[in-house]
Scaffold this active site. Structure first.
Site, PDB file in Angstrom:
ATOM      1  N   LYS A  29      25.419  41.668  43.151  1.00 24.35           N
ATOM      2  CA  LYS A  29      24.212  42.287  43.705  1.00 24.35           C
ATOM      3  C   LYS A  29      23.926  43.618  43.015  1.00 24.35           C
ATOM      4  O   LYS A  29      24.842  44.293  42.550  1.00 24.35           O
ATOM      5  CB  LYS A  29      24.355  42.476  45.222  1.00 24.35           C
ATOM      6  CG  LYS A  29      25.353  43.522  45.619  1.00 24.35           C
ATOM      7  CD  LYS A  29      25.278  43.873  47.099  1.00 24.35           C
ATOM      8  CE  LYS A  29      26.294  44.981  47.366  1.00 24.35           C
ATOM      9  NZ  LYS A  29      26.382  45.444  48.714  1.00 24.35           N
ATOM     10  N   LYS A  64      24.246  50.785  43.607  1.00 20.86           N
ATOM     11  CA  LYS A  64      24.269  52.128  43.017  1.00 20.86           C
ATOM     12  C   LYS A  64      25.541  52.357  42.221  1.00 20.86           C
ATOM     13  O   LYS A  64      25.586  53.167  41.329  1.00 20.86           O
ATOM     14  CB  LYS A  64      24.253  53.181  44.131  1.00 20.86           C
ATOM     15  CG  LYS A  64      22.961  53.249  44.861  1.00 20.86           C
ATOM     16  CD  LYS A  64      23.123  54.004  46.181  1.00 20.86           C
ATOM     17  CE  LYS A  64      21.968  53.646  47.094  1.00 20.86           C
ATOM     18  NZ  LYS A  64      22.141  54.043  48.464  1.00 20.86           N
ATOM     19  N   LYS A  98      36.367  46.711  48.600  1.00 31.42           N
ATOM     20  CA  LYS A  98      36.388  48.121  48.212  1.00 31.42           C
ATOM     21  C   LYS A  98      37.762  48.753  48.299  1.00 31.42           C
ATOM     22  O   LYS A  98      37.902  49.939  48.055  1.00 31.42           O
ATOM     23  CB  LYS A  98      35.400  48.921  49.068  1.00 31.42           C
ATOM     24  CG  LYS A  98      33.946  48.695  48.692  1.00 31.42           C
ATOM     25  CD  LYS A  98      33.067  49.684  49.414  1.00 31.42           C
ATOM     26  CE  LYS A  98      31.604  49.386  49.273  1.00 31.42           C
ATOM     27  NZ  LYS A  98      30.819  50.117  50.270  1.00 31.42           N
TER      28      LYS A  98
HETATM   29  P1  AMP Z   1      22.777  51.108  51.230  1.00 27.62           P
HETATM   30  O1  AMP Z   1      22.173  51.720  50.037  1.00 27.62           O
HETATM   31  O2  AMP Z   1      24.062  50.400  50.938  1.00 27.62           O
HETATM   32  O3  AMP Z   1      22.858  52.044  52.388  1.00 27.62           O
HETATM   33  O4  AMP Z   1      21.796  49.926  51.672  1.00 27.62           O
HETATM   34  C1  AMP Z   1      20.575  50.141  52.328  1.00 27.62           C
HETATM   35  C2  AMP Z   1      19.889  48.820  52.590  1.00 27.62           C
HETATM   36  O5  AMP Z   1      19.587  48.155  51.363  1.00 27.62           O
HETATM   37  C3  AMP Z   1      20.730  47.818  53.405  1.00 27.62           C
HETATM   38  O6  AMP Z   1      19.909  47.184  54.346  1.00 27.62           O
HETATM   39  C4  AMP Z   1      21.222  46.844  52.371  1.00 27.62           C
HETATM   40  O7  AMP Z   1      21.436  45.561  52.916  1.00 27.62           O
HETATM   41  C5  AMP Z   1      20.058  46.815  51.392  1.00 27.62           C
HETATM   42  N1  AMP Z   1      20.504  46.445  50.046  1.00 27.62           N
HETATM   43  C6  AMP Z   1      21.444  47.076  49.289  1.00 27.62           C
HETATM   44  N2  AMP Z   1      21.605  46.460  48.096  1.00 27.62           N
HETATM   45  C7  AMP Z   1      20.753  45.398  48.096  1.00 27.62           C
HETATM   46  C8  AMP Z   1      20.436  44.376  47.131  1.00 27.62           C
HETATM   47  N3  AMP Z   1      21.012  44.328  45.948  1.00 27.62           N
HETATM   48  N4  AMP Z   1      19.496  43.464  47.475  1.00 27.62           N
HETATM   49  C9  AMP Z   1      18.873  43.510  48.672  1.00 27.62           C
HETATM   50  N5  AMP Z   1      19.129  44.440  49.621  1.00 27.62           N
HETATM   51  C10 AMP Z   1      20.057  45.377  49.340  1.00 27.62           C
END
Ligand code: AMP
Ligand code: TRP
Length: 340
Positions: A192, A195, A111
């Site tokens: 992956k 957002k 990032k």
């Molecule tokens: P965040 O939106 O980054 O705060 O992520 C919230 C949760 O979603 C965390 O536990 C991440 O590991 C999980 N997460 C985010 N993106 C993915 C993805 N593409 N596949 C599986 N888990 C995800």
């Protein structure tokens, strides 16, 4: 009882990866463990921030958490900035972590390690996350695969702090689901789902309407073969669909593969399974988002429950590291002892 804690950044744009990799596990964990779920608004400040948006998104996320099935009578749902000890403990842990180990964090490398204008907060992000976890004597942290390295840091910091200052923190374990831990972008199945990608077509949002979900999944990038086989290395697109279908229907991706001999039916069944999975969530979300009072009440109660645990751990850590207990109120007697 096992203590579980996890966190999610505030955003209305919760996607399928968030749900399959994390939130659905949070829901099943709440019954079996003493679970704390934190909306990490302070982590959101590490990048471009619009103040009005942030508070709106924080409340939105509370509605999403209730809509996916978290029950505030069973688990604790709270906002990170409502519990001041998170930043307090982050400082103690920043004085435990090293530049070297934070420089090795792959998310920071990706990032913007080479960008001079990158925020100090982005560099320190994993330490604040470690504080979130260690404050609650957490045994288990349900997260997606992308958080593995951050969890390892939290463990290292707990072990190092305990070694230097005496037993203070529980050393947490990551809990990463077997299926759905790494949902990939539908348009670019070697990255992956996230957002913050340029093309929204590759990301299925939990609140997308059925027609949009159907279109995004039907247009998913696959490959030029025709065989439906679970093989993430050589068939990332098809394997991702199988993974999504498996996670949505409680089967293994390999089992799902056995039922198909062409991509078309796999795509339409996957779309259907996702639409059915999110329909009740969307319905609850629409009711909850209109009821700001209930959401506010949930967060007030959540903060009180979280604070009760966090203050105790923070005091323990502060005293272990040698900070003088504050000589006022309930602490008066203890403080006087130290001054004697
Ligand atoms: P965040 O939106 O980054 O705060 O992520 C919230 C949760 O979603 C965390 O536990 C991440 O590991 C999980 N997460 C985010 N993106 C993915 C993805 N593409 N596949 C599986 N888990 C995800
Ligand atoms: N870093 C996590 C993510 O981006 C969110 C997070 C912050 C978290 N604090 C946490 C996850 C504590 C688990 C435990 O997904």
């Amino acid at each position: 009882m096992t203590r579980v804690l996890s966190g999610v950044q505030p955003s209305g744009d919760v996607h399928l990866g968030n749900y399959l990799g994390a939130l659905r596990i949070w829901v099943s964990d709440q019954k079996e463990a003493d679970a704390f779920y934190c909306i990490v608004d302070l982590h959101a400040l590490t990048k471009e921030n619009d103040p009005a948006e942030l508070s709106r998104r924080t409340l939105d996320m509370a509605a999403v958490l209730l809509a996916v099935g978290l029950d505030p009578d069973v688990c604790t749902i709270f906002v990170q900035s409502h519990v001041a000890e998170h930043t307090g403990l982050a400082w103690l842990l920043e004085c435990t972590a090293t530049m070297g180990e934070l420089n090795r964090m792959t998310q920071f490398k990706d990032k913007g390690r080479d960008d001079e204008s990158v925020r100090v907060g982005l560099f320190a992000y994993p330490v604040l996350m470690a504080a979130d976890i260690l404050l609650y004597d957490t045994d288990r942290v349900p997260v997606g695969d992308d958080q593995r390295q951050h969890l390892e840091l939290a463990r290292d910091l707990a072990i190092r702090f305990n070694g230097r200052y005496g037993e203070t923190f529980t050393v947490p374990e990551a809990a990463i689901p077997k299926v759905g831990a790494r949902v990939m972008d539908l348009q670019n199945p070697t990255s992956k789902m996230s957002k913050s990608v340029l093309s929204p077509q590759g990301t299925v949002l939990l609140l997308d309407d059925p027609a949009t979900i159907d279109r995004k999944i039907r247009r998913a990038v696959t490959d030029t073969e025709t065989e439906v086989r679970y093989d993430p290395g050589t068939k990332p697109g098809v394997s991702n669909l199988l993974e999504i279908l498996g996670a949505a229907t409680g089967r293994s991706p390999e089992d799902c593969a056995a039922g198909y001999s062409a991509y078309g039916p796999l795509k339409s069944d996957t779309a259907q399974a996702v639409i059915e999975m999110v329909a009740p969530i969307q319905e609850r979300y629409r009711e909850l988002i209109a009821d700001r009072n209930t959401l506010g009440q949930v967060l007030i109660e959540g903060a009180a429950k979280a604070r009760a645990v966090a203050t105790t751990t923070f005091e323990r850590a502060s005293q272990a590291i040698g900070l003088l207990p504050p000589p006022w109120e309930g602490r008066l007697r203890e403080g006087r002892e130290k001054f004697r």
